[in-house]
Design an enzyme around this catalytic site. Structure first.
Site, PDB file in Angstrom:
ATOM      1  N   HIS A   1       9.731   4.782   3.927  1.00 37.00           N
ATOM      2  CA  HIS A   1       9.780   3.556   3.121  1.00 37.00           C
ATOM      3  C   HIS A   1      10.609   3.781   1.850  1.00 37.00           C
ATOM      4  O   HIS A   1      11.036   2.826   1.216  1.00 37.00           O
ATOM      5  CB  HIS A   1       8.377   3.017   2.820  1.00 37.00           C
ATOM      6  CG  HIS A   1       7.615   3.714   1.747  1.00 37.00           C
ATOM      7  ND1 HIS A   1       6.754   4.756   1.989  1.00 37.00           N
ATOM      8  CD2 HIS A   1       7.582   3.519   0.405  1.00 37.00           C
ATOM      9  CE1 HIS A   1       6.219   5.160   0.845  1.00 37.00           C
ATOM     10  NE2 HIS A   1       6.710   4.427  -0.137  1.00 37.00           N
TER      11      HIS A   1
ATOM     12  N   SER B   1       5.481   8.153  -3.968  1.00 37.75           N
ATOM     13  CA  SER B   1       5.898   7.999  -2.573  1.00 37.75           C
ATOM     14  C   SER B   1       6.930   9.040  -2.201  1.00 37.75           C
ATOM     15  O   SER B   1       7.854   9.310  -2.961  1.00 37.75           O
ATOM     16  CB  SER B   1       6.518   6.622  -2.362  1.00 37.75           C
ATOM     17  OG  SER B   1       5.528   5.645  -2.322  1.00 37.75           O
TER      18      SER B   1
ATOM     19  N   ASP C   1       6.051   6.973   8.806  1.00 37.89           N
ATOM     20  CA  ASP C   1       6.690   6.851   7.485  1.00 37.89           C
ATOM     21  C   ASP C   1       7.236   8.216   7.034  1.00 37.89           C
ATOM     22  O   ASP C   1       6.687   8.860   6.140  1.00 37.89           O
ATOM     23  CB  ASP C   1       5.659   6.312   6.483  1.00 37.89           C
ATOM     24  CG  ASP C   1       6.290   5.906   5.163  1.00 37.89           C
ATOM     25  OD1 ASP C   1       7.535   5.909   5.069  1.00 37.89           O
ATOM     26  OD2 ASP C   1       5.530   5.606   4.222  1.00 37.89           O
TER      27      ASP C   1
END
Ligand SMILES: [Ca+2]
Length: 439
Positions: free
Chosen positions: A229, A372, A279
């Site tokens: 992502h 992230s 992901d």
């Protein structure tokens, strides 16, 4: 846009900062506080002084010192003027010394007691670190040490022979957390600032229009692990960069960070932005990163493919926000988090949790926006290394009640990583126990 400007400064700072090294003998003093020096013969000496000596040393300094002397000689380190700012458990200002040439075998000095030590071989390694220094008027916080090359004492080296770097260790090393086992306690509520160089595999992603927008992990000198992502958010005509060796994002003086172009993005072909399944992404760097104390790869969890990590603690680190919707952290933060089972996690999120995910949950502790793409790392006491077992993926809010943090399960993607990188990754064996000398 402030971040974009900043990064350009970083790039310039990196090239500029290379020159001023090796200004030595007899006084070790320069803007850059790290030294790597070779002595020529017995009787040579050098002074090692703290930055800004004789004044208070500045905050947030990390200096590495490496001295070598001719084969068969030793070095005496004598620190007579030694006054560090005291801190609980030595966790802030400290001077660490290895007299055996092994960064895993150090003695930490963190008070006002002068000392003298002698190496067991012809290598002397030392590290100085300061955190937030409140200037002392009376006795400045500082040190001055003398290093002298001497003939070995009469006693025989207990190791039998000079200890040198283990064969293969330089070319294959991973997951070695700096400052491990020197009295640092991170198990407090919420996250705390990491120490400089503590997680040498931690990196960040930068793009001109986005600033620093995600974390990442060094898994090889040319390959970086991150979340899909993160790469999915980069438009095709945007150049992506990886920033390694950084600690404080507001300054370029504390470490020599390096910014490297990404020449290939391999985003997992099954990534779904709907449920964040698969992901994971790999980034190939334009040129290999130069490993040093502040830049090292993490280990990949080859031997833990069948381990659930249920109930295990993992360590997160990143420059993400420290509260939901809050400001990005300037200084690398870290927190330890417990892993849930898939079933437990599904109680919170239902079928959104796939077999490719792991979760952590502890109210008040979490990873957050900007983290992230960073890994969460599992410490294996057998190999004494850290293994990236999760990639920060998603969660509802940060550290909120009933909202675990969700991570890509790295053990499910080892074959995918191997197939796409074709790298021979480091697989530490069960050595490196901290045992010295003969029985
Ligand atoms: Ca920095």
């Amino acid at each position: 846009m402030a971040k974009a400007t900043y990064l350009l400064v970083v790039i310039c700072g990196f090239y500029v900062s290379i020159e001023a090294e090796n200004v030595l003998l007899p006084k070790l003093r320069s803007k850059r506080c790290s030294f790597n020096h070779k002595f020529e013969s017995v009787g040579n000496y050098a002074f090692l002084v703290s930055p800004d000596y004789p004044n208070n040393y500045p905050s947030n300094k990390m200096c590495n010192y490496k001295f070598s002397s001719p084969e068969g000689t030793q070095m005496k380190l004598s620190c007579k003027d030694f006054n560090l700012q005291p801190s609980f458990n030595c966790q802030d200002d400290r001077f660490s010394v290895s007299t055996v040439g092994d960064e895993n075998n150090v003695v930490v000095h963190c008070d006002q007691t002068q000392f003298e030590v002698q190496t067991q071989n012809n290598l002397l390694l030392a590290w100085f670190q300061s955190r937030f220094v409140e200037a002392s008027e009376e006795h400045p916080y500082r040190f001055k040490c003398t290093i002298t090359v001497v003939k070995p004492d009469d006693f025989t080296d207990p190791g039998g022979r000079p200890q040198t770097v283990e064969q293969g260790d330089n070319t294959c090393s991973c997951g070695k957390r700096n400052w491990e086992g020197v009295g640092v306690n991170h198990k407090i509520v919420g996250g705390v600032s990491a120490l400089m160089g503590e997680f040498p595999w931690r990196c960040s992603l930068y793009a001109k229009n986005m600033g620093i927008f995600c974390g990442c992990t060094i898994i090889d000198n040319q390959w970086i692990l991150t979340a899909a992502h993160c790469t999915n958010a980069v438009s095709p005509n945007e150049q992506l960069y990886v920033n390694v060796g950084d600690y404080d994002l507001t300054t370029t003086s504390e470490t020599s960070n390096t910014v490297i172009r990404v020449v290939q993005i391999i985003q997992n072909e099954r990534y779904s932005s709907d449920n964040q399944d698969f992901d994971v992404s790999l980034l190939r760097l334009e040129h290999p990163v130069q490993y040093n104390e502040m830049v090292q790869p993490v280990c990949l969890p080859w031997q833990f493919r069948s381990k659930s990590f249920h109930g295990a603690m993992v360590t997160a680190s990143g420059w993400g926000t420290t509260t939901e919707g809050g400001q990005q952290a300037d200084i690398l933060q870290t927190v330890d988090l417990p892993v849930l089972t898939t079933q437990e996690c599904q109680k919170y999120y239902g079928s959104r949790i796939t077999d490719n995910m792991i979760c952590t949950y502890q109210p008040g502790k979490d990873t957050c926006q900007g983290d992230s793409g960073s890994s969460v790392d599992y410490y294996d006491p057998i190999t004494t290394r850290y293994y990236a077992v999760g990639v920060v993926s998603w969660g509802l809010g940060c550290a909120e009640k009933n909202d675990p943090g969700v991570y890509t399960k790295v053990t499910h993607f080892l074959d995918w990583i191997q197939a796409n990188t074709q790298v021979e990754f480091c697989r530490p064996r069960q050595r490196h126990q901290r045992v010295r000398g003969k029985k």
